[in-house]
Write an enzyme that holds these catalytic residues in place. Sequence first.
Site, PDB file in Angstrom:
ATOM      1  N   ASP A  92      75.123 -81.895  64.269  1.00  0.00           N
ATOM      2  CA  ASP A  92      75.241 -80.542  63.724  1.00  0.00           C
ATOM      3  C   ASP A  92      74.109 -79.651  64.236  1.00  0.00           C
ATOM      4  OD1 ASP A  92      72.916 -80.383  61.722  1.00  0.00           O
ATOM      5  OD2 ASP A  92      73.892 -82.244  61.110  1.00  0.00           O
ATOM      6  N   ALA A 109      51.872 -82.686  66.072  1.00  0.00           N
ATOM      7  CA  ALA A 109      52.857 -83.179  65.109  1.00  0.00           C
ATOM      8  C   ALA A 109      54.276 -82.980  65.637  1.00  0.00           C
ATOM      9  CB  ALA A 109      52.702 -82.472  63.769  1.00  0.00           C
ATOM     10  N   HIS A 125      71.440 -87.809  70.597  1.00  0.00           N
ATOM     11  CA  HIS A 125      72.780 -88.394  70.543  1.00  0.00           C
ATOM     12  C   HIS A 125      73.879 -87.383  70.815  1.00  0.00           C
ATOM     13  CE1 HIS A 125      71.687 -92.281  68.144  1.00  0.00           C
ATOM     14  NE2 HIS A 125      71.199 -92.244  69.367  1.00  0.00           N
TER      15      HIS A 125
END
Length: 224
Positions: A110, A21, A148
């Site tokens: 973040d 997973a 990113h």
Amino acid sequence: MEAYIEHFISDYADEIVNGNAALFAGAGFSKEVGFVDWKGLLKDAADEMKLNIEKEDDLISVAQYYVNENGRAGINSIIGNEFLQDREPGENHKIVARMPIQSYWTTNYDSLLEDALTNEGKTVDVKFCNSHLSRTVPNRNVIVYKMHGDKSLPSDAVLIKDDYERYYKKQAPFVTALCGELVAKTFLFVGFSFSDPNLDYILSRMRVEYGENVRKQHYALFKE
């Protein structure tokens, strides 16, 4: 719908137990603690250019236009001012951090996800640069891939059109790594709108390259 939810819970739980997973967190996942989504991040820039951000659909081009007019430093400041604020992980971060998953992906800048995992006593290997992919944090038990970039290095964050157009060459190792995990693991997408060009490209490429051999089932949760 109830039958589908039951199938998801059963299937994803089995994949967790079997170590197959993964979880992908988008911008919406951090909104609960006060961080902005894409429109919120670019609102001041849009206001400065006399654009109504609520009427803009191509946010990547909005960011690109702002950089063309003002240079990259302005966008870097926007990212820094927003995401360098001290915030604590929200309840959803704490929930997913308790899950016995070894692989997390995010487009967020973040650090809430890795903070929540660390608070759970886990050794986190955070990767947001190509060079990070070739290193291994000793005794790690979870990896966070920040495809990113990270708030600590806003100049390398993926946000404007130029960044996306260069991503497949500049960040090719991340593309390869995500493709491999999407084939091998079952993903749960949370806080994700599926409007990101990079993920769209990767999913399209997988359909072309793997066809029927691609893993058939991934899941996504959307706020009603």
